[in-house]
Structure formats: C-alpha cells, structure tokens
Design a protein around this motif. Structure first.
Motif, short mmCIF file in Angstrom:
data_model
loop_
_atom_site.label_atom_id
_atom_site.label_comp_id
_atom_site.label_asym_id
_atom_site.label_seq_id
_atom_site.Cartn_x
_atom_site.Cartn_y
_atom_site.Cartn_z
N TYR A 100 39.28 69.54 53.67
CA TYR A 100 39.78 70.91 53.46
C TYR A 100 38.71 71.91 53.89
O TYR A 100 37.53 71.57 54.03
N TYR A 198 34.51 78.62 46.53
CA TYR A 198 35.34 77.43 46.71
C TYR A 198 35.04 76.78 48.06
O TYR A 198 35.11 77.42 49.11
N GLY A 199 34.70 75.52 48.01
CA GLY A 199 34.40 74.78 49.23
C GLY A 199 32.96 74.92 49.70
O GLY A 199 32.60 74.40 50.75
N MET A 200 32.16 75.65 48.93
CA MET A 200 30.74 75.76 49.23
C MET A 200 30.06 74.77 48.29
O MET A 200 30.08 74.95 47.07
N SER A 235 37.28 80.72 39.81
CA SER A 235 37.44 81.55 38.60
C SER A 235 36.31 82.54 38.43
O SER A 235 36.45 83.52 37.70
N ARG A 325 33.61 57.40 45.47
CA ARG A 325 34.79 57.90 46.17
C ARG A 325 34.53 58.33 47.62
O ARG A 325 35.41 58.27 48.45
N ALA B 39 42.16 67.37 45.56
CA ALA B 39 40.72 67.49 45.89
C ALA B 39 39.89 67.80 44.65
O ALA B 39 38.79 67.26 44.48
N VAL B 40 40.41 68.63 43.76
CA VAL B 40 39.66 68.98 42.54
C VAL B 40 39.54 67.76 41.63
O VAL B 40 38.47 67.48 41.09
N LEU B 42 39.61 64.68 42.47
CA LEU B 42 38.73 63.70 43.11
C LEU B 42 37.28 64.17 43.09
O LEU B 42 36.39 63.44 43.49
N ALA B 43 37.06 65.39 42.63
CA ALA B 43 35.71 65.99 42.61
C ALA B 43 35.09 65.97 44.00
O ALA B 43 33.93 65.62 44.18
N LEU B 44 35.88 66.38 44.99
CA LEU B 44 35.31 66.51 46.33
C LEU B 44 34.24 67.60 46.29
O LEU B 44 34.32 68.54 45.49
N PRO B 45 33.24 67.49 47.17
CA PRO B 45 32.19 68.51 47.20
C PRO B 45 32.81 69.90 47.40
O PRO B 45 33.73 70.05 48.20
N GLY B 46 32.31 70.87 46.67
CA GLY B 46 32.76 72.25 46.85
C GLY B 46 33.96 72.66 46.03
O GLY B 46 34.27 73.84 45.95
N THR B 47 34.64 71.70 45.42
CA THR B 47 35.83 72.08 44.66
C THR B 47 35.44 72.70 43.33
O THR B 47 34.38 72.42 42.79
N LEU B 48 36.33 73.53 42.81
CA LEU B 48 36.06 74.25 41.55
C LEU B 48 37.29 74.17 40.65
O LEU B 48 38.42 74.10 41.14
N PRO B 49 37.06 74.20 39.35
CA PRO B 49 38.18 74.16 38.41
C PRO B 49 38.80 75.54 38.21
O PRO B 49 38.10 76.54 38.26
N VAL B 50 40.11 75.56 38.03
CA VAL B 50 40.78 76.80 37.63
C VAL B 50 41.60 76.46 36.39
O VAL B 50 42.43 75.56 36.41
N PRO B 87 35.30 61.45 37.73
CA PRO B 87 34.87 61.75 39.11
C PRO B 87 33.71 62.74 39.22
O PRO B 87 32.87 62.60 40.09
N LYS B 88 33.64 63.73 38.36
CA LYS B 88 32.58 64.74 38.51
C LYS B 88 31.26 64.28 37.91
O LYS B 88 30.24 64.91 38.11
#
Lengths: 483, 483
Positions: A100, A198-200, A235, A325, B39-40, B42-50, B87-88
């Motif tokens: 993404y 987001y994504g950083m 957020s 993962r 993606a969130v 899976l805790a992909l790099p850069g993802t953030l929770p909302v 995952p995180k």
C-alpha cells in the motif's frame, strides 16, 4: 535544468518548454551518472517514473494538471510505496515491498508528481549522520568525506546534488532540519499532526512528522500544499484546516517579532557559525523585524528527555519486526525464541539495537516513573517554555545545529557526542512545534542552517519569513555541484 | 480445618461490532484463515490504529448496566510482549484510565441475593490464533480474530463458591446479550473467563495465594475448574505444601488443572500510553444519550415479569436471563394473553425441543407467534393440552400455524354434546362390569372411579373430546343409573 527550483520547473511544464518525460529522463540519467558518488538513493524507479511522467504530460496537455503535475521528487525510504521496496534503511526490510501507499505518497501521486526513487536514511530514522543505513553511508555533496546529516540524509544529499528537485523527509528529533542545514537546502518540519503519518514507518510515534525538503521555502510551500491535511487513517493528524502555504510568501516582515533564545547562542555553538547566524538575524531585522532575546531554560533537558521518550516508543514500535509475517527471517530457526533472537539480532543494526535496549529499560516496571514519566514532565516544561515565549514573539530564530557537517566516522563510536548534535532541534519535536532550516551562510565551505521556529500550525508564517529572507540572500542558490 | 474459597473473575467479552476495534476489517466468525485481516491487523510497517466508536458506545452501555462510573477520559496503553499471534508485538488495551470504572451486579445464590463488585472494565483488542496441529512441527497463525474488540470485566474477589462464580458469569452473559453488545456464543469464544482462585482458613481476613485459571469457555467448566482447583489447593496445604502464584490451564477431559507459567516467568509488559491513539474523551451528554437507548435489563425485566405478569420468582428469573428468550416469551404472551401458560410452554415443551436439537431460541422452527397461536387454541378449548403437544410437534417438524395443523390433521376438540353423549353411551354399554362396580360403590368413592370411563371416552374420541364436557356428561349419566 538541474539548477531550477520546483516552482520554475512547474512553470516550464505549463509553458511546454519541457515535458515531464524529458525532465524525468534527465534526472534519471543524472542519478545514474552521479549517485555512485553520494549513495543518496536506495532504490530508483525509472520505469515507474517515466510512466507517471507520461501520464502527467497527458494531463498537462489536456489542461487537467495541477500545480504539482509532472514534477519529479524522491521519497525518503520510510514512506511506504505500493509495489516498491520500502527498506527504512534496514536489512530487516530489505525484502519488503509495501502492498500500500503511505498517505503522503498517495497524495503526491494524486497531485501528479513523478517518483524518481527512494532515498537513503539512517536505519529506522535513528541517527544524525546516515551512517547507520544498511545500504552504506550517504555522502555530503559539499564534501564527500563528510556526513550529509540524518536521518533524512539521502533526501538532503539528493536535493543538494541536484539528483532531484525535492524530496520528502521525516523529522523525529531534527531529521529534516539537520540534514537540510548540513547540505545547504531548505526543509520544514510541520506541526505534529499537520502531515499524516499513515504509511510512514514509525520510529517514535509522538514525535515523528513528515515534511518537505527542497531548494527554497517557496518549493517547500508547494510541497506542503500537497502533503498537509487531516487523514482518517491517522488519529493523531489534526483537524485544523490547511491553507495555501504559497499565499502569504510575499507578505512583508514589517513588524514581525523575532525571539532569539540565549541558550541557542551559547558555548555549544561553533563561533564561526554564531557569526553567520547573527548576520542572518541582522538581515531579518533589516527586512522590518524586531529582535528580542528570549530564554528557553529547559533546552538542555531536551536531550535526556528525548533519548528516553523516543527509544521507549521505538522499542515498542519495532516489536512488529519479528520474522513472522514479513521482512527478514533468520535461517533455520530452531524454535520460536531462536526465531525472535536471531531474526532481530541479525536484522537490526547496532544503533537500532541500542535504542531498543534503552527504551525497553526505560519502560521497565521498576524504572518507568524515574525515566519515562520524568521525561514526559520535562516535555511539558519545554512546551511551556515555548508557549510563554510565543506570547511575546511571532517566530523564534537560532542555529539548526551547533556545528557544520562533520566527517564520516567522527562520531560513530561516541553516540552521546552524536546525540548532542541534536540540541537545537529536539525540543521542537518534544513540544510538537513546526520548525525550518534555511541556508544562511558557510563555514569553511560548508553550509550553515538558520532555524526558524513557529507556533502551532504557523507553517505559513515560517515559510513567509524564510521566503522573504531568500528573496534577499543568495545562500539557498549555492550549489555544491556543477550540473 | 474448614476452608473458605475466594474467587474473582476476569471475563473477556467480544463486542458485536461489525468491524475491528482499530481497523475496518470484518469481525465475522469462521472465515478462512487470514481472510479478515487487513494491513493494520497484520501490523504492516507504517500502519496506524483508528478507534472504532462503536466499541466505545458498547463499553459505555455495559458500564451503565452495571451502575458504574464512566471514565471521562479513557487512555489506550500498549502491553508489550512477543507472540506470533500478536502481530504488533503489543496489545492495545487500557490500564490506568479504563472506559468503565467501579460498578456491581447482584446475583442469586443459595444463600440469597449477593452483590459482586466490579473493579473496572476496559477495552482492548483480541489476539489472533495459533494453530499447532496439521502443520508438521510448525505452527500456523490465523489473524482473523486479531483486533476483535473485547471488553475485559474485572470483578473484585467477592465470590465464595464455584456456584456463585458461575452465577456471576451467567449474570454478565445475560447483561451483555440483553444489551446486544455480544452474541454470547461461548463455544465460539465470544465470552471467555479467567478465574482467580485462592483459599484461606474460614474466618481469616487475609487472602491466600491465588492461582489464575485461564480461558474457560462454559459455565459448567467454571464450576468444575474451580472445584478441582480448590480441592488441589486444600490437599496441597493440608499436606504441608504452599500454593504458588501461577497461571494454570483447566483440562475438561481429565478434569484437572495444570501449571502453564509461574509468576517468575511473567513478562514485564512495559505498559505505556499508546502514542498513536488520542485519549477517548466523553461528556455527560454523550453518556446520557446512550443511557436513553438502553434496553430493559435482566433484573428489571425479572421484576416486571413477577409484578405485572404474575410469574413466580423462579420462572421470571429463567425467562429474563436471555434477551432472545425473554423477547420470545413476551411475544407469546402478547399473542395468547396468558403469561403462566406461555411460561410453562417456553420453559417446557419449547426448551425441551431446543435442547434436544441444540438450537438457540432465535433459531426455533416454531416462532413466538406460532406458539402463541397454539396457546390461544388451548385457551378457547379448541384443543386440549395433550393435543396441543401433538400440534406443536407437527409445527416443529413441518411448520405451519396451529390452526392449519389442527385443520389438516383433524385434531379439533369435540365439544358437540350430542357426539360426546353417543360416545359415552357406547362406553357405558360396553362396560357393564365397571358400571356395576360404580353403582355398588359408596357415593363419595365414585369420583375416583370416573377415571376409567373418562379414559375410555377420550380413547374413543382420539383424544379430541373436550375433557370438561366429557366429565360433566359422564357423571350425570352414571349417577342417573345409580338412582
């Protein structure tokens, strides 16, 4: 062509003097020809860039392009880019292709920008020299025996060496401003929450902020117009309305109140540099500003506070790199513990490990109050210092760094000396305030950066001050290379 | 020595939101592994929770239902530990500032009503699942469950018997299902229970060392696990040993608990406020608006069933415990106008059939309206209670309204006195011996002898003769013979 700013290139594209494909091809060729000298790029994406350039030319021809359509840029390699390696300067993510786009990347795509590639950086943005990169040192184009600064060293070097007209960076403790100062370019760290995270890839979530790195304040404004804004996926991004950051560039500085913190002009500062900073301040005064000495008494405490909070958050943020993962996984793990230990032991470099250990220690049950809570208290004191000053002045001005770019290897074995380099930049991140670095002189042929600090969401004012300064000085136009 | 058991429960309730607590992925149960993990998750790099507001609203509903203080400013924290299905590398949860503060519920026990205090309830995310079978020495990870919102409800150690613990768990189950914030499906893990168990000499005020029994997913197992553990602790202490603070696993097949990990192995979770999420601030108006939407809670409904519908304490308790059952019951009452009859049928014939078929009441093949229609036909004497059971059986297996079944199967009760009289005449004519006995008997003993004749007439009518009419006519005809 390589000496032109984004704003000038945008004009050329609209006039049809040059096409985006021609422009893009020229930069691709230049990167291929010159980057072996600087190591500013981790990944180049020439095919993708030319595709994007072609599409940009079509929309320019159709008259549907915007101010950024067809302009080439580079992204720091911690912004996730769909289908393109996003390494964060680490072996851990050497094999990671993001599925993404980061919000910042998506916004530039939507604005019609062309991505030339991904720039070198300190591993996981931890460092002030770019020496912690898994992909090797990046060199300062002003003197290739010297560091470009960090962590956004690749972006700064690429812009300075005219390998790209502009690049994105991120700033957790000075990572946009310090390399901008070392490489003689202009960079702005916006207010925390102004640009989506987001994504950083996260280093220290409460401090990280993406921002523009370019050759002039005007170019930074053009980029910030694309980057800024609230994001439903982050957020912590702010609902504060954005503005056209180019709109107020030409406002007069008449009546502007500038504060100069005495702690910033102290013994920490190289004396030759101090002279340059003072000259710049006089210049601003001659443009109509009034100057006042102010005090930020807690500045010294920003280093210990930062080096608790940032590693604490990092120790948690980097837990996800576990070999389960994605990313690096050690060969033939014997069991789960072995998988964790060797994956992380082999995948992370020494500075990252150091900060994970410091952060883990600081958050331990018995030490939490003494370290983490204490650091948060200091953080509030630092913020209060700034708030008090902003009751009296509009902008705070001082040096970005205590000294110009140092030589590669000089501080590698002395992390504390390296951390001290961040003395003038860290406190803004702790307070969440916006700050810029603008070229304002040279010492022994090395650029000096003037730091401008604004109140929350006062980016337009910072850009205005910087632009007015640049309209009356030549420092930002100096080039380390003959392109 | 006489021992007292002290029990506290931590109940995890999966909230019935459509999407996860920090991402937009679906929470539906039973999908193919890893198809409901974005993606969130899976805790992909850069993802953030909302944060999902729906989870907040449900947690507040629960807080109001247990008379709790609602946290005006809830803070998410990170609980850091490594596990492949996390995952995180941290669980986002609440510690210092939970959404729900102190509250209580009242439970029915053998010793009367008892109050169980609730220390607090907090929101957190569920982990994924590790699958250790079918992977030939490796483990599979399914992250569909990762990020499902949970409310963890932490009681005070106020329970003294395993039965009380189960009653408390049932009460929580009744509340969350009545509120509609959880599907209550314990077999699918929608509600899971950790039991903290210790013993102490009766009369002692100090708490003994506790063990924690993990992840128990039925009320029956709560009782059995606690009983088994209490027995183990008593044996241990009476044999001169000491209880070690540890986490134990209950094995329902062997009916034993065994050690999982001791306190010494416990992680230092290094909690700290999650910098990616803002504190969740709620005002009184928001809470009051939610209060207005609360359905009638089990306790209130039970009171109403007693006071308005005239049910017994026991019947009212059973029927109010589950919202679906209580709703069904009330619909039946509305159709037939007879609460006692409705209660008998819902708790009797319907419950028996549902249990045998292992169905929940909302999946009943006979709807509340259909059952209500059947009861109407009992009340207006169209059919007898016994015939009604036959009609119900047909409705259960083949569907249809009571009237349709009665019509199709010719089960309508015979109330035509002419037809009944001729059946009685025939029975009397064919039972001369019994008639003689009847005549010879003392008048006061004749009533008992009527049963034989009743049975014969009902048999002759195929059960359709109206029993009241038969009794009256039969008695007058036989008594006439005696004169």
């Amino acid at each position: 062509m390589f000496e032109k700013t984004l704003s000038e290139l945008a004009q050329d594209l609209r006039n049809g003097t040059v096409s985006s494909v021609e422009l893009t091809q020229a930069f691709i060729d230049r990167i291929n020809r010159c980057d072996s000298e600087y190591n500013a790029f981790i990944t180049t994406t020439p095919e993708l860039a030319l595709q994007q350039a072609k599409a940009a030319d079509e929309s320019l021809a159709a008259g549907t392009g915007g101010p950024f359509t067809g302009l080439p840029i580079a992204h720091k390699d911690l912004f996730c880019t769909e289908g393109v390696k996003t390494s964060c300067g680490s072996k851990m993510l050497d094999n990671f292709k993001s599925p993404y786009d980061a919000t910042v990347v998506a916004k530039f795509k939507a604005a019609g920008a062309v991505m030339l590639g991904k720039t070198n950086m300190d591993e996981f943005a931890m460092g002030s020299t770019n020496e912690s990169s898994f992909y090797g040192d990046c060199k300062n184009p002003w003197d290739t025996s010297r560091v470009p600064g960090g962590s956004s060293g690749g972006s700064a070097a690429a812009v300075a060496a005219r390998l790209t007209p502009a690049a994105t960076g991120s700033d957790t403790g000075g990572s946009i401003r310090q390399p901008a100062a070392f490489c003689g370019i202009t960079g702005i760290k916006p207010t925390y929450g102004r640009v989506s995270r987001y994504g950083m890839v996260a280093y220290a979530s409460s401090l990280d902020q993406g921002g523009p790195m370019a050759r002039s304040a005007e170019d930074c404004a053009l980029m910030l117009n694309v980057m800024a804004g609230q994001d439903a996926m982050d957020s912590t991004s702010s609902a504060q309305p954005t503005e056209d950051y180019t709109a107020s560039l030409n406002h007069s500085l008449q009546g502007l109140k500038i504060g100069v913190p005495k702690e910033f002009m102290s013994a920490d500062l190289d004396s030759a540099m101090a002279a340059q900073i003072e000259t710049a301040i006089k210049q601003l005064e001659s443009l109509g500003a009034t100057i006042k000495e102010v005090s930020l008494p807690n500045t010294r405490m920003s280093i210990p506070a930062y080096y608790i909070i940032a590693p604490a958050e990092a120790s948690s943020n980097l837990s996800r790199f576990d070999g389960v993962r994605y990313g690096y996984r050690c060969e033939e793990p014997k069991d789960l513990e072995d998988l964790y230990k060797r994956t992380r032991g082999e995948g992370f470099g020494s500075e990252v490990k150091r900060r994970i250990m410091v952060g883990t220690y600081a958050l331990c049950a018995g030490y939490y109050d003494a370290y983490y809570n204490k650091a948060q208290q200091i953080r509030r004191l630092i913020q209060q210092d700034f708030m008090r000053i902003f009751e009296e002045v509009d902008v705070i001005v001082g040096p970005t760094t205590p000294s110009p770019a140092f030589t590669i290897g000089e501080k590698v074995n002395d992390p504390v000396a390296m951390y001290m380099e961040d003395i003038f930049t860290l406190s803004l991140n702790l307070a969440g305030l916006p700050g810029m670095s603008v070229p304002c002189g040279q010492v022994n042929g090395l650029p000096v950066g003037l730091q401008l600090i604004g109140n929350y969401f006062d980016e337009a004012r910072l850009l205005n001050v910087a632009h007015q300064y640049q309209q009356n000085t030549e420092w930002h136009t100096l080039s380390p290379v003959t392109a | 020595m006489e021992w007292e058991t002290v029990i506290g429960l931590e109940i995890h309730v999966q909230l019935a939101t459509n999407t996860k607590i920090f991402s937009g992925a679906s929470t539906a149960f039973g999908a193919e592994p890893n198809t409901q993990a974005c993606a969130v998750d899976l805790a992909l790099p850069g993802t953030l929770p909302v944060f999902n507001d729906g989870a907040q609203k449900m947690a507040i509903m629960f807080g109001l239902a247990i008379n709790a203080d609602i946290g005006k400013r809830a803070v998410f924290e990170r609980k850091n530990y490594f596990y492949p299905d996390l995952p995180k590398g941290y669980q986002t949860t609440q510690l210092e500032a939970p959404v729900v503060g102190e509250g209580f519920v009242d439970i029915e026990t053998e010793a009367g009503e008892r109050r169980v205090r609730i220390h607090h309830a907090h929101l957190e995310e569920d982990a994924g699942k590790s699958l250790h079978e079918d992977f030939h020495g490796q483990s599979g990870i399914d992250l569909n469950r990762a990020g499902t919102p949970l409310v963890e409800i932490v009681s005070e150690p106020d329970m003294r018997t395993s039965k009380e613990a189960a009653a408390y768990a049932r009460k929580i189950h009744a509340i969350v299902t009545t509120l509609g914030i959880c599907d209550g499906n314990m077999a699918e893990g929608s509600m899971r229970c950790d039991c903290n168990v210790s013993i102490r000499p009766k009369g002692s005020e100090t708490l003994g060392t506790r063990t924690e029994l993990k992840n128990i997913n039925s009320f029956r197992f709560i009782e059995r696990a606690i009983d088994t553990e209490v027995e183990r602790q008593i044996d241990l202490i009476e044999d001169g040993g000491t209880v070690v603070q540890e986490t134990r696993l209950y094995d329902p097949d062997k009916n034993e608990t065994r050690s999982m990990r001791s306190k010494e192995d416990a992680n230092d979770y290094r909690y700290f406020p999650c910098p990616d999420l803002l504190p969740v601030v709620v005002d009184d108006a928001y809470v009051e608006a939610i209060r207005l939407t609360l359905p009638e809670l089990p306790d209130a409904r039970k009171e109403r069933f007693i006071s308005e519908l005239g049910l017994s304490e026991y019947d009212a308790g059973v029927l109010s415990a589950y919202r679906d059952q209580a709703d069904y019951f009330e619909s039946v009452v509305e159709c037939c106008g007879d609460a006692k009859l409705a209660a008998n049928w819902v708790m009797g014939e319907l419950a028996k059939n549902l249990n045998a078929a292992d169905l929940s009441i909302e999946k009943s093949p006979v709807s509340a309206e259909q059952l209500g229609g059947l009861l109407v036909r009992i009340k207006d004497n169209t059919i007898s209670g016994n015939i009604a059971k036959k009609v119900f059986e047909v409705q259960w297996n083949e569907g249809g309204t009571a009237d349709e079944v009665i019509e199709a199967k010719g089960l309508k009760q015979v109330t035509d006195t002419g037809a009944i009289e001729s059946m009685i005449d025939e029975v009397i004519a064919n039972a001369s011996a019994q008639v003689e006995q009847y005549k010879a008997a003392e008048p006061e003993k004749r009533g008992k002898m009527l049963g034989f004749f009743m049975g014969q007439v009902m048999k002759a009518s195929g059960g359709k003769a109206n029993p009241g009419a038969v009794t009256g006519i039969l008695k007058s005809k036989l008594d006439a013979l005696c004169d």
